[in-house]
Write a protein that holds these residues in place. Structure first.
Motif, PDB file in Angstrom:
ATOM      1  N   ARG A 242      11.790  88.610  35.182  1.00 31.63           N
ATOM      2  CA  ARG A 242      12.491  87.434  35.712  1.00 31.63           C
ATOM      3  C   ARG A 242      13.919  87.370  35.167  1.00 31.63           C
ATOM      4  O   ARG A 242      14.869  87.071  35.906  1.00 31.63           O
ATOM      5  CB  ARG A 242      11.737  86.153  35.350  1.00 31.63           C
ATOM      6  N   ILE A 243      14.077  87.656  33.886  1.00 34.70           N
ATOM      7  CA  ILE A 243      15.400  87.626  33.269  1.00 34.70           C
ATOM      8  C   ILE A 243      16.300  88.694  33.886  1.00 34.70           C
ATOM      9  O   ILE A 243      17.459  88.438  34.224  1.00 34.70           O
ATOM     10  CB  ILE A 243      15.286  87.818  31.749  1.00 34.70           C
ATOM     11  N   ILE A 244      15.754  89.897  34.069  1.00 40.95           N
ATOM     12  CA  ILE A 244      16.550  90.983  34.657  1.00 40.95           C
ATOM     13  C   ILE A 244      16.954  90.642  36.080  1.00 40.95           C
ATOM     14  O   ILE A 244      18.105  90.840  36.490  1.00 40.95           O
ATOM     15  CB  ILE A 244      15.763  92.305  34.606  1.00 40.95           C
ATOM     16  N   GLU A 245      16.004  90.108  36.846  1.00 43.45           N
ATOM     17  CA  GLU A 245      16.292  89.770  38.247  1.00 43.45           C
ATOM     18  C   GLU A 245      17.337  88.658  38.344  1.00 43.45           C
ATOM     19  O   GLU A 245      18.120  88.615  39.297  1.00 43.45           O
ATOM     20  CB  GLU A 245      14.997  89.369  38.951  1.00 43.45           C
ATOM     21  N   ARG A 246      17.344  87.766  37.356  1.00 40.60           N
ATOM     22  CA  ARG A 246      18.312  86.682  37.363  1.00 40.60           C
ATOM     23  C   ARG A 246      19.717  87.167  37.001  1.00 40.60           C
ATOM     24  O   ARG A 246      20.718  86.689  37.534  1.00 40.60           O
ATOM     25  CB  ARG A 246      17.864  85.599  36.369  1.00 40.60           C
ATOM     26  N   GLU A 247      19.760  88.155  36.097  1.00 40.78           N
ATOM     27  CA  GLU A 247      21.044  88.584  35.551  1.00 40.78           C
ATOM     28  C   GLU A 247      21.594  89.857  36.175  1.00 40.78           C
ATOM     29  O   GLU A 247      22.771  90.174  36.002  1.00 40.78           O
ATOM     30  CB  GLU A 247      20.911  88.809  34.030  1.00 40.78           C
TER      31      GLU A 247
END
Length: 343
Positions: A242-247
């Protein structure tokens, strides 16, 4: 020309395409030699079993098929793959009314090759992100060579001219961060770290931010893999994703599961368990050079719709090779065909 035809022509000399796989340029020669040496134990195990079977060949009957199944299972091809192979071989032999041992042997090898190259695609290529850093997550249980694989693949990507960053997100295993730092110092590749027992997702957040701000081509993330707490593993990986997809534009490109080839069919079991916990896109099979159980590559291909991306064929960084199904199959069956050719 299919793979089986190429292998067969390399031994029969039907045309000038003899030993096509042994290309003349230096880089291809190194790859061939690495597969040749790294698959020696697996090749010997497989060829000894099949050659012993055919040396006592009398006729194609139920005893023959039972002995064939035993040979496959002994070569660590796996039960399900063995049953599928034997059924395919039986159908082909009956349809073509084959009785001669050399023709039966060709059918055996042909069906092995066909089952492996079932879709004919080059699946070993890493997926890339055209709009930002290519992010690769590495998962796997302790002791399989996960962190070492991260370092070796980082080395190869850097040798290809890419700008590479590594992230030590396996924060709970003693020594994992230190080990990746050693690789980073050795390769002159930066490593993003966090506190011991810290939040892996925080490390990944910092790494993605740095990768974007400093225009890195690849971000390789070493994550924890604890099968005994599969729910925690799923939650942790989901949070990281989720963090990677957000950033990061286009999110995660690859989730590579690292497996130890010396464990044979246990590696297949691990692959199934991890595939249930997270969406795996490829496999890294380490330590193939130290085992005769390389037949597990066939069962993994048959039972999971997940390609092998890299195999470990030695200790050097260059010995972790991008998986080449042609080189693998050629080196697996060549001693069997060599006996047939000389016989």
């Amino acid at each position: 020309m299919g793979l089986f035809d190429r292998i067969k022509r390399a031994f029969t000399g039907e045309d000038e395409v003899v030993h096509q796989l042994e290309a003349k340029d230096q880089e291809s020669k190194i790859v061939f030699d690495t597969y040749d040496k790294g698959m020696e134990k697996t090749r010997q195990n497989f060829s000894q079993r099949l050659n012993a079977l055919f040396s006592g060949f009398r006729e194609v009957d139920e005893d023959f098929y039972e002995d064939l199944e035993e040979a496959f299972i002994g070569a660590d091809v796996g039960f399900d793959m063995t049953m599928a192979l034997t059924d395919a071989i039986r159908d082909e032999i009956e349809e073509r009314h084959i009785f001669k041992p050399e023709e039966v042997k060709e059918v055996v090898i042909e069906k092995m090759v066909q089952i492996y190259e079932k879709d004919g695609t080059q699946l070993a290529q890493l997926k890339t992100n055209p709009n930002g850093p290519t992010v690769i997550l590495f998962v796997g249980v302790n002791g399989v060579g996960k962190t070492t694989s991260v370092g070796k693949i980082a080395y190869q990507l850097k040798q290809e001219g890419h700008k590479v960053l590594m992230a030590a997100a396996d924060t709970f295993r003693a020594g994992a961060v230190e080990q990746l730092n050693v690789w980073g110092q050795r390769l002159d590749i930066p490593v993003v770290t966090g506190p011991d027992q810290g939040d892996p997702a925080a490390v990944v957040f910092d790494a993605v931010k740095q990768a974007n701000e400093q225009s890195y081509d690849y971000l390789l993330v070493d994550t924890a893999g604890r099968l005994q707490t599969k729910l925690n593993l799923m939650d942790e990986l989901a949070k990281i994703k989720r963090i990677i997809e957000r950033e990061n534009p286009n999110g995660v490109q690859e989730v590579l599961l690292v497996l130890d080839a010396t464990t044979g069919q246990n590696a297949l079991i691990q692959a199934k368990q991890f595939n249930q916990a997270t969406e795996i896109t490829g496999l890294v099979l380490t330590k193939l050079d130290g085992t005769a159980k390389g037949g597990v590559v066939l069962s993994i291909r048959h039972e999971l719709d997940v390609p092998v991306k890299y195999i470990g064929l030695g200790e050097k960084a260059t010995d972790l090779q991008q998986f080449n199904p042609e080189q693998y199959m050629y080196n697996l069956v060549r001693d069997v065909l060599e006996v047939q050719k000389n016989g």
